[in-house]
Design an enzyme around this catalytic site. Structure first.
Site, PDB file in Angstrom:
ATOM      1  N   GLU A  25       0.843  -1.214   0.000  1.00  0.00           N
ATOM      2  CA  GLU A  25       0.000   0.000   0.000  1.00  0.00           C
ATOM      3  C   GLU A  25       0.871   1.255   0.000  1.00  0.00           C
ATOM      4  O   GLU A  25       0.709   2.147   0.841  1.00  0.00           O
ATOM      5  CB  GLU A  25      -0.984  -0.017   1.184  1.00  0.00           C
ATOM      6  CG  GLU A  25      -1.989  -1.150   1.066  1.00  0.00           C
ATOM      7  CD  GLU A  25      -3.223  -1.039   1.958  1.00  0.00           C
ATOM      8  OE1 GLU A  25      -3.276  -0.152   2.831  1.00  0.00           O
ATOM      9  OE2 GLU A  25      -4.157  -1.855   1.764  1.00  0.00           O
ATOM     10  N   GLU A  76      -4.855  -8.738  -0.258  1.00  0.00           N
ATOM     11  CA  GLU A  76      -5.681  -8.397   0.910  1.00  0.00           C
ATOM     12  C   GLU A  76      -7.126  -8.296   0.458  1.00  0.00           C
ATOM     13  O   GLU A  76      -7.457  -7.484  -0.420  1.00  0.00           O
ATOM     14  CB  GLU A  76      -5.232  -7.079   1.555  1.00  0.00           C
ATOM     15  CG  GLU A  76      -3.932  -7.226   2.322  1.00  0.00           C
ATOM     16  CD  GLU A  76      -3.539  -5.984   3.111  1.00  0.00           C
ATOM     17  OE1 GLU A  76      -4.436  -5.257   3.591  1.00  0.00           O
ATOM     18  OE2 GLU A  76      -2.315  -5.755   3.239  1.00  0.00           O
TER      19      GLU A  76
HETATM   20  O1  AHR Z   1      -5.271  -5.804   6.971  1.00  0.00           O
HETATM   21  C1  AHR Z   1      -5.247  -4.616   7.679  1.00  0.00           C
HETATM   22  C2  AHR Z   1      -4.613  -3.470   6.908  1.00  0.00           C
HETATM   23  O2  AHR Z   1      -5.399  -3.179   5.804  1.00  0.00           O
HETATM   24  C3  AHR Z   1      -3.256  -3.735   6.329  1.00  0.00           C
HETATM   25  O3  AHR Z   1      -2.243  -3.526   7.240  1.00  0.00           O
HETATM   26  C4  AHR Z   1      -3.178  -2.739   5.226  1.00  0.00           C
HETATM   27  O4  AHR Z   1      -2.342  -3.161   4.171  1.00  0.00           O
HETATM   28  C5  AHR Z   1      -4.621  -2.554   4.800  1.00  0.00           C
HETATM   29  O5  AHR Z   1      -4.969  -1.230   4.710  1.00  0.00           O
END
Ligand code: AHR
Length: 514
Positions: free
Chosen positions: A193, A317
């Site tokens: 991210e 994710e």
């Molecule tokens: O999964 C929780 C958070 O969500 C992670 O650390 C981040 O990459 C995303 O914003």
């Protein structure tokens, strides 16, 4: 009387029409893409009680462990089938300095975990502990390097420490820390991210940085790194376009990530994990189905720059993000998990299967005690969530050949809004068995579906499984019998190469066919 007759006639017609309209055609002769088992991957961050208390209790704990790692958690994840594990973050990855997490544990420096609750991280779980965890799980490690606040040298040396079998300062250090052989880590994230918590970069800036870091993360011996560039969030198509245009795809990176979380309302009020109305349930499911559009659009961009399909889309994710459980630390992201969450998992997994020509890996967030977890722990107790049972059920699709399906589905309607009631995917494993997963998203109504196995003259129904419960907000909790689990299912009628399946409301079914 007349009216009643007329009314009942219309009713029967509408029932006939509604049952006739649900149809799945499984094209048994058109399968050519493999569903990588890595689509069924997981994610573990130094966040809340995922690592500490979840996986790691330390060697001196009274909780049964092997080299500090909980035996019950490892056993459960092996039972479920865990092909890979992503670590150490998440946002944590871009503030993690790996050298703090090696060497004697009592001499490791501490740090503040600024993203997640501001707690002190004592680094007792580091590289060696993570690699041992993957060894116990029999899962591939997926390591995310620090591009946001780390140096190129730091990332380069981490790869050397993990993978080199040469004589060098890094391999000497590894050996001094008790590991002779290189581990041969393949999957390598080049930041996380970086448009946000990983450095607030523009796509153009990140593309250059990623190329630079990637240049110095080397291949050692015959191990070939599969580098995963930080990709977009949600529908940030500009980010995808820029990375595919400027990022040297196929050379500087072999995979590009996508992050998308299902959030019922919005980031400031996400909604409760267990207390929700039908309207909220509907909203959750329609936001989950948005993944279809996201995958299609990002893949279209990738296709333009990479028509040879060298670069994988890595959804590293995903999952549902609720408000934390009342009374728990807001920075720990601890949430319960209901049958609704299981439906969210099934829909997403069907979509990853559908696009498996591009989606080569996905990692649900996160494995234990955080967000849409497989497992919840409380001291020595362990709970398997409804999502756990979906992953276990879908193991049938691991590394199988995806069979394209044509679906005609009735709608699930609420207050003038509608979404398809049915989600499905199909695959054929190496032993010739066909597996069909079908979900009925409608929480109020059973659906009757006819399934044609096109390309076969007849089909045999071997066995079936179902995940459902009386209520869509049913969940499994500590100290009580499981409310949501997988049970045997046989409401199937076979006729030649077709089946008729009666799917109860809010259910997920697996059929094994021959
Ligand atoms: O999964 C929780 C958070 O969500 C992670 O650390 C981040 O990459 C995303 O914003």
């Amino acid at each position: 009387m007349e009216l009643k007759k007329l009314f009942s006639g219309v009713f029967i017609l509408s029932v006939l029409f509604s049952s006739a309209q649900n149809k799945i055609v499984v094209n048994t002769d058109l399968g050519k893409e493999k569903i990588s088992r890595h689509i069924y991957g997981h994610f573990s961050e130094h966040l809340g009680r995922c690592i500490y208390g979840g996986f790691w209790v330390g060697e001196d704990s009274e909780i049964s462990n092997s080299q500090g790692i909980r035996n019950d958690v490892v056993d459960a994840l092996r039972e479920m089938g865990i092909p890979n594990l992503r670590w150490p973050g998440g946002c944590f990855a871009d503030e993690y300095h790996w050298m703090d997490g090696i060497g004697p544990r009592d001499q490791r420096p501490t740090m503040i975990n600024t993203h997640w609750g501001g707690v002190t991280e004592d680094n007792s779980f580091g590289t060696h502990e993570f690699m041992e965890l993957c060894n116990q799980l029999d899962a591939e490690p997926v390591i995310c390097g620090n591009l946001g606040s780390g140096t190129v040298q730091e990332m380069s040396q981490w790869v050397e420490y993990l993978n080199s079998d040469n004589i060098s300062p890094m391999t000497d250090l590894r050996k001094a820390n008790g590991r002779e052989e290189p581990w041969g880590v393949k999957y390598w994230g080049v930041g996380n991210e970086n448009w946000g918590c990983g450095g607030s970069m523009t796509a153009e800036y990140y593309a250059n940085e990623m190329r630079r870091y990637s240049t110095y993360t080397k291949n050692y011996s015959d191990n070939r790194l599969y580098k995963i560039a930080c990709g977009p969030s949600d529908s940030d198509y500009h980010w995808m376009e820029t990375l595919m245009k400027n990022g040297n795809p196929g050379r500087s990176f072999q995979g590009i990530s996508l992050h998308y979380y299902t959030i019922t309302h919005n980031w400031s009020k996400k909604g409760s994990a267990t207390q929700f109305t039908e309207d909220e349930y509907f909203q959750t499911m329609s936001k989950t189905l948005f993944m279809d559009e996201l995958l299609r659009n990002h893949i279209n961009i990738m296709d333009r720059y990479d028509p040879q399909n060298r670069v994988g889309l890595i959804v590293d994710e995903w999952g549902i993000w609720h408000d934390v459980e009342p009374g728990t630390n807001p920075g720990f992201l601890y949430q319960q998990n209901t049958l609704r969450d299981a439906m969210v998992a099934a829909v997403n997994l069907d979509l990853f299967n559908k696009y498996c020509h591009r989606v080569k890996m996905a990692n649900i967030a996160q494995t234990v005690n955080v967000l849409q977890a497989m497992i919840l722990t409380q001291e020595a107790e362990l709970v398997k969530t409804p999502t756990f049972y979906v992953f276990k059920m879908y193991k049938a699709h691991h590394d199988a050949t995806m069979l394209p399906t044509d679906l005609v589905s009735e709608n699930y309607e609420l207050d003038g809004k509608s979404i398809p009631a049915i989600s499905t995917s199909a695959s054929k494993s190496d032993d010739g068995k066909i597996h069909l997963t079908i979900s009925n998203l409608n929480p109020n109504k059973a659906v009757n579906i006819s399934c044609e196995l096109r390309g076969l003259s007849k089909v045999a129904f071997e066995k079936g499984e179902i995940i459902t419960a009386e209520k869509v907000n049913a969940y499994n909790d500590f100290g009580k019998a499981e409310e949501v689990t997988a049970k045997s299912f046989s409401d199937v009628t076979v006729n030649g190469n077709s089946l008729t399946v009666n799917l109860p409301s809010k259910s997920i079914v697996l059929l094994e066919l021959n």
